[in-house]
Design a protein around this motif. Structure first.
Motif, PDB file in Angstrom:
ATOM      1  N   ALA A  62       0.819  -1.205   0.000  1.00  0.00           N
ATOM      2  CA  ALA A  62       0.000   0.000   0.000  1.00  0.00           C
ATOM      3  C   ALA A  62       0.855   1.257   0.000  1.00  0.00           C
ATOM      4  CB  ALA A  62      -0.926   0.012   1.210  1.00  0.00           C
ATOM      5  N   GLU A 109      -4.111   5.969   2.889  1.00  0.00           N
ATOM      6  CA  GLU A 109      -3.352   5.433   4.011  1.00  0.00           C
ATOM      7  C   GLU A 109      -3.682   6.135   5.325  1.00  0.00           C
ATOM      8  OE1 GLU A 109       0.811   5.268   3.021  1.00  0.00           O
ATOM      9  OE2 GLU A 109       0.327   4.756   0.954  1.00  0.00           O
ATOM     10  N   THR A 135      -4.627  -3.345   5.304  1.00  0.00           N
ATOM     11  CA  THR A 135      -3.484  -3.585   4.413  1.00  0.00           C
ATOM     12  C   THR A 135      -2.233  -3.963   5.192  1.00  0.00           C
ATOM     13  OG1 THR A 135      -3.060  -1.180   4.369  1.00  0.00           O
ATOM     14  CG2 THR A 135      -4.351  -2.122   2.559  1.00  0.00           C
ATOM     15  N   LYS A 145      -0.227  -7.415   4.464  1.00  0.00           N
ATOM     16  CA  LYS A 145       1.211  -7.468   4.179  1.00  0.00           C
ATOM     17  C   LYS A 145       1.924  -8.394   5.156  1.00  0.00           C
ATOM     18  CE  LYS A 145       1.573  -2.927   4.039  1.00  0.00           C
ATOM     19  NZ  LYS A 145       2.193  -1.569   3.969  1.00  0.00           N
ATOM     20  N   THR A 174      -2.870  -2.009  -7.858  1.00  0.00           N
ATOM     21  CA  THR A 174      -2.636  -2.315  -6.451  1.00  0.00           C
ATOM     22  C   THR A 174      -3.952  -2.479  -5.693  1.00  0.00           C
ATOM     23  OG1 THR A 174      -0.558  -1.076  -6.477  1.00  0.00           O
ATOM     24  CG2 THR A 174      -1.558  -1.487  -4.329  1.00  0.00           C
ATOM     25  N   TYR A 177      -5.602  -5.775  -3.684  1.00  0.00           N
ATOM     26  CA  TYR A 177      -6.085  -5.740  -2.307  1.00  0.00           C
ATOM     27  C   TYR A 177      -7.569  -6.105  -2.222  1.00  0.00           C
ATOM     28  CZ  TYR A 177      -1.948  -3.672  -0.161  1.00  0.00           C
ATOM     29  OH  TYR A 177      -0.688  -3.457   0.339  1.00  0.00           O
ATOM     30  N   TYR A 215      -8.267  -9.848  -2.191  1.00  0.00           N
ATOM     31  CA  TYR A 215      -7.517 -10.674  -1.250  1.00  0.00           C
ATOM     32  C   TYR A 215      -8.471 -11.629  -0.528  1.00  0.00           C
ATOM     33  CZ  TYR A 215      -4.863 -11.882   2.965  1.00  0.00           C
ATOM     34  OH  TYR A 215      -4.249 -12.560   3.986  1.00  0.00           O
TER      35      TYR A 215
END
Length: 428
Positions: A4, A14, A23, A27, A105, A109, A112
């Motif tokens: 991210a 963020e 996120t 990760k 990106t 995500y 996921y």
């Protein structure tokens, strides 16, 4: 999958607690950490799930709550890419390529599989993350709900980006994409949504056809990019002045009209409001309801300069619509007239006080209806509410009602009919 931290255009995601929390957990799981994750990770994950589920419930969206959260976040956040696409189509440019990388990106995500993460931290949400069912399909925000549905159909980052571009081109971005009515909050020093707004149309306002036509035609010219005027609707109370302006918003919001209500005591903040909206690709009406000034109040001088007399040109995307019970906006007493004998430049003083109303290019008068028109309005409202208006008692009751409630007006007629619709009979 890119982390991210590599988001460029959508870097402000963020700062969102849920996005950063989820996120970070993704990760950590992808990094192949061994052993049980600490209890702090369990707490963070459950907090995020609770917020995502609440958002999906409010939006009335079934399916992945994580996808719903991302759609909600994208609809709310503003950035250079979103603003450049605001209600316009853009092709080419470096920003487009940067955004494309971000959407790859975000797509990774969004898709996921949280089962691996839940297994690692020892949590079983029961599949609600991927298959959430709201208790009601009624959405608090149809625009964000529609974007989430488009996200569900995307099969790549490019398609996800296409859905976002479509949203920006049709709706815009940020709060102005999600809402059409706003008010200025002096404490927050910002423009905040006014929701829900009254659902009224021009056809709901009985009578005053010429007045409604004047306001509608001026608004149409404004939205079409033609010259348009500030408007003052004045006249007796309860005749439909404010309702006309609210109806205009409801009927023109799809064309990019937004309305911000500003109170008299907030007039000094008009420059700040203007700075926030003058570069946005919407048309804004600053709505001032029940506007009038006492002799001791000097805010009218600032408003006068703001409308027309300042050094900075008024933006083409901003108009002022105001309502007032006073034709000249200023209160005048018999004492004021007596003081004229002491005023060396009497005409200049009067011109100073009356010059504010001259800044409004269109003046629309709303007069109280005669008894016949008042009863016609009452009967039309009775039909709308399912109230029997066939007997003589209905008309007699309407007349008795207006004697106690401010005279003949559309407001009095509606209050009378609503009183009857509530199952009561008016007192003799």
């Amino acid at each position: 999958m890119p982390p991210a931290g590599e988001l460029i255009v959508y870097r402000n995601f963020e700062s969102d607690e849920v996005f950063s929390g989820v996120t970070a957990l993704i990760k950590a799981e992808r990094a192949g950490a061994t052993g049980e994750m600490p209890a702090e990770s369990v707490r963070r994950y459950c907090d995020c799930v609770e917020k995502m589920a609440a958002a999906a419930e409010g939006l009335g969206i079934a399916g992945s709550v994580w996808r719903t959260w991302l759609a909600r976040l994208l609809s709310q956040r503003e950035n250079a890419f979103a603003l450049s696409h605001e209600r316009r189509k853009i092709s080419g440019g470096t920003m487009l390529r940067l955004a494309a990388n971000d959407f790859d990106t975000l797509y990774a995500y969004m898709n996921y599989d949280f089962r691996a993460l839940e297994k690692k931290i020892g949590v079983d949400i029961g599949g609600c993350l991927a298959d959430f069912t709201p208790s009601s399909k009624k959405s608090e925000n149809a625009a964000a709900a529609a974007l989430a549905a488009d996200f569900a159909m995307a099969s790549s980052g490019a398609e996800l980006m296409a859905a976002a571009e479509k949203f920006y081109e049709e709706r815009g971005c940020g709060k102005f994409a999600l809402y059409c009515g706003f008010r200025w909050d002096s404490h927050e020093r910002g423009i905040v949504p006014a929701a829900p707004i009254e659902k009224i149309t021009l056809s709901d306002i009985i009578g005053y056809e010429e007045q409604k036509k004047i306001v509608a035609e001026n608004t149409d010219a404004f939205l079409s990019g033609r010259p348009a005027n500030n408007v003052l609707l004045y006249g007796e109370g309860g005749t439909g002045k404010s309702s006309t302006i609210k109806a205009i918003l409801n009927e023109c919001a799809q064309r990019g009209l937004r309305m911000i209500e500003v109170y008299k005591h907030q007039i000094n903040d008009l420059s700040t409001i203007l700075d926030a909206i003058k570069r946005r690709n919407y048309k804004f009406i600053l709505f001032m309801d029940d506007l009038s000034f006492e002799p001791s109040e000097v805010e009218y001088k600032f408003l006068k300069a703001f409308i027309e007399g300042g050094i900075e040109k008024r933006p083409d995307n901003v108009l002022i619509y105001a309502t007032s019970n006073r034709r000249h906006l200023m209160k005048e007493t018999w004492g004021d007239r007596a003081d004229k004998d002491d005023d060396v430049h009497e005409s200049e003083t009067m011109q100073e006080k009356m010059s504010l109303v001259d800044r409004f290019g269109i003046l629309v008068r709303y007069i109280s209806p005669e008894q016949k028109e008042y009863l016609r309005i009452a009967r039309a409202l009775a039909e709308e509410y399912g109230v029997d208006a066939s007997g003589e008692e209905f008309e007699l009751g309407a007349i008795r009602w207006e004697l106690k409630h401010g005279g003949f007006s559309g407001r009095s007629a509606r209050q009378y009919v609503e009183f009857l619709a509530g199952g009561k009979k008016p007192e003799e």
